[in-house]
Design an enzyme around this catalytic site. Structure first.
Site, PDB file in Angstrom:
ATOM      1  N   PRO A 269       0.778  -1.247   0.000  1.00 14.80           N
ATOM      2  CA  PRO A 269       0.000   0.000   0.000  1.00 14.80           C
ATOM      3  C   PRO A 269       0.809   1.298   0.000  1.00 14.80           C
ATOM      4  O   PRO A 269       0.812   2.059   0.967  1.00 14.80           O
ATOM      5  CB  PRO A 269      -0.845  -0.128   1.264  1.00 14.80           C
ATOM      6  CG  PRO A 269       0.007  -0.921   2.198  1.00 14.80           C
ATOM      7  CD  PRO A 269       0.737  -1.909   1.326  1.00 14.80           C
ATOM      8  N   CYS A 270       1.486   1.569  -1.121  1.00 18.14           N
ATOM      9  CA  CYS A 270       2.245   2.818  -1.215  1.00 18.14           C
ATOM     10  C   CYS A 270       1.317   4.034  -1.236  1.00 18.14           C
ATOM     11  O   CYS A 270       1.765   5.159  -0.978  1.00 18.14           O
ATOM     12  CB  CYS A 270       3.140   2.804  -2.449  1.00 18.14           C
ATOM     13  SG  CYS A 270       2.319   2.361  -3.980  1.00 18.14           S
ATOM     14  N   HIS A 271       0.018   3.831  -1.503  1.00 18.20           N
ATOM     15  CA  HIS A 271      -0.919   4.957  -1.488  1.00 18.20           C
ATOM     16  C   HIS A 271      -1.157   5.475  -0.068  1.00 18.20           C
ATOM     17  O   HIS A 271      -1.714   6.565   0.107  1.00 18.20           O
ATOM     18  CB  HIS A 271      -2.252   4.545  -2.120  1.00 18.20           C
ATOM     19  CG  HIS A 271      -2.955   3.427  -1.418  1.00 18.20           C
ATOM     20  ND1 HIS A 271      -2.588   2.110  -1.570  1.00 18.20           N
ATOM     21  CD2 HIS A 271      -4.000   3.427  -0.552  1.00 18.20           C
ATOM     22  CE1 HIS A 271      -3.376   1.344  -0.835  1.00 18.20           C
ATOM     23  NE2 HIS A 271      -4.242   2.117  -0.201  1.00 18.20           N
TER      24      HIS A 271
END
Length: 304
Positions: A269-271
């Protein structure tokens, strides 16, 4: 300070669209265009009628799409994801769960998150630019648009997104090919469809049946991506925090570059990584999609 009356959520029930549904793409396009409008007009908090008019949809149709997509009314979604509001709520790594309480939610009765079991290929395979690695790929409709799913025989290796219009699929596939130019890419949507169903339907997130992923990157990148996996749904962190956690407190810039090269978007989850001020900084697949993901997760947190 922005606020949302509790009654705005009284009838909201998230009902995520199945990736197999033909309405998933049109739903995402409506959401995407609405978020773009909100990003420009958020400071004056436009009415539902104004938003619907800008989209060329009726108020009823727009409301139906948003409730099916996230369980929130369009007005509640507008206020929940307004940029300045998000910056304030998420500053210093504050959680989206805390934000949910602040905007009037009574609190979720359960939380959802992906359960992932990960492994990494050998550094030699990465240095060889993927030579000897067979990658199956397919495009599938999801809540965030047409999604490219890439898999090896050992597990999921890539998630990307195709922009609407001619050439979108080719651009997304080219992006993945550039990462591992000597790998063998074979179209096999039947093989990748199950991954799309596992990833984008929260009902399929089960700790007893973890999603297996394969990380293909440098040692440093893999350390960063493994740290991203530890960020729960509803939480946010910063590049400097990640740098500190991997024992390289002065490497925030290098961490940012590694986050940007994450090939397994959404799952890793780089967001959920924000700027130091809490700002929703850039995202490889578009800042609008990043806002959409965070808003969708906020909707999951509101589920009963």
């Amino acid at each position: 300070m922005l606020s949302i009356a509790p009654e705005a959520f009284a009838t909201a029930r998230p009902m995520p669209v199945s990736p197999a549904s033909p309405t998933a793409l049109s739903d995402y396009e409506t959401v995407r265009r609405t978020i773009e409008f909100i990003s420009t007009e958020y400071s004056r908090q436009p009415s539902l009628a104004e938003i619907a008019h800008a989209l060329g949809r009726s108020e009823e149709a727009l409301t139906a799409v948003f409730r099916r997509w996230s369980g929130l009314t369009p007005k509640a979604f507008l206020q929940a994801v307004t940029i300045d509001h998000a910056r304030r709520l998420l500053a210093d790594g504050a959680s989206l769960l805390d934000a949910a309480y602040e905007v009037g939610l009574s609190g979720p009765s359960r939380l959802h998150d992906l359960f992932v079991k990960h492994e990494a290929v050998s550094p030699g395979s990465y240095k060889a630019k993927g030579e000897g690695i067979d990658l199956a790929y397919g495009f599938h409709p999801t809540p965030f648009g047409l999604t490219l799913v890439v898999a090896t025989e050992r597990g999921l290796a890539g998630i990307g997104f195709a922009e609407p219009g001619e050439g979108g699929e080719a651009a997304a596939l080219s992006d993945m090919r550039r990462r591992w130019p000597k790998a063998i890419f074979t179209p096999d949507p039947d093989r990748t469809r199950e991954y799309a169903m596992r990833i984008f339907e929260p009902e399929n997130w089960r700790c007893e049946r973890p999603l297996r992923i394969v990380m293909i990157g440098t040692d440093f990148e893999i350390r960063v991506w493994e740290t991203l996996l530890s960020i729960p749904l509803g939480q946010a962190t910063t590049y400097s925090d990640i740098a500190a956690r991997i024992g390289a407190p002065k490497a925030a810039r290098a961490v940012g570059a590694a986050v940007g090269r994450n090939p397994i978007s959404f799952v890793v989850p780089c967001h959920r990584v924000l700027g130091k001020s809490g700002a929703l900084t850039g995202y490889h697949w578009g800042i609008t999609r990043k806002r959409a993901m965070l808003g969708w997760e906020c909707g999951l947190l509101a589920r009963e």
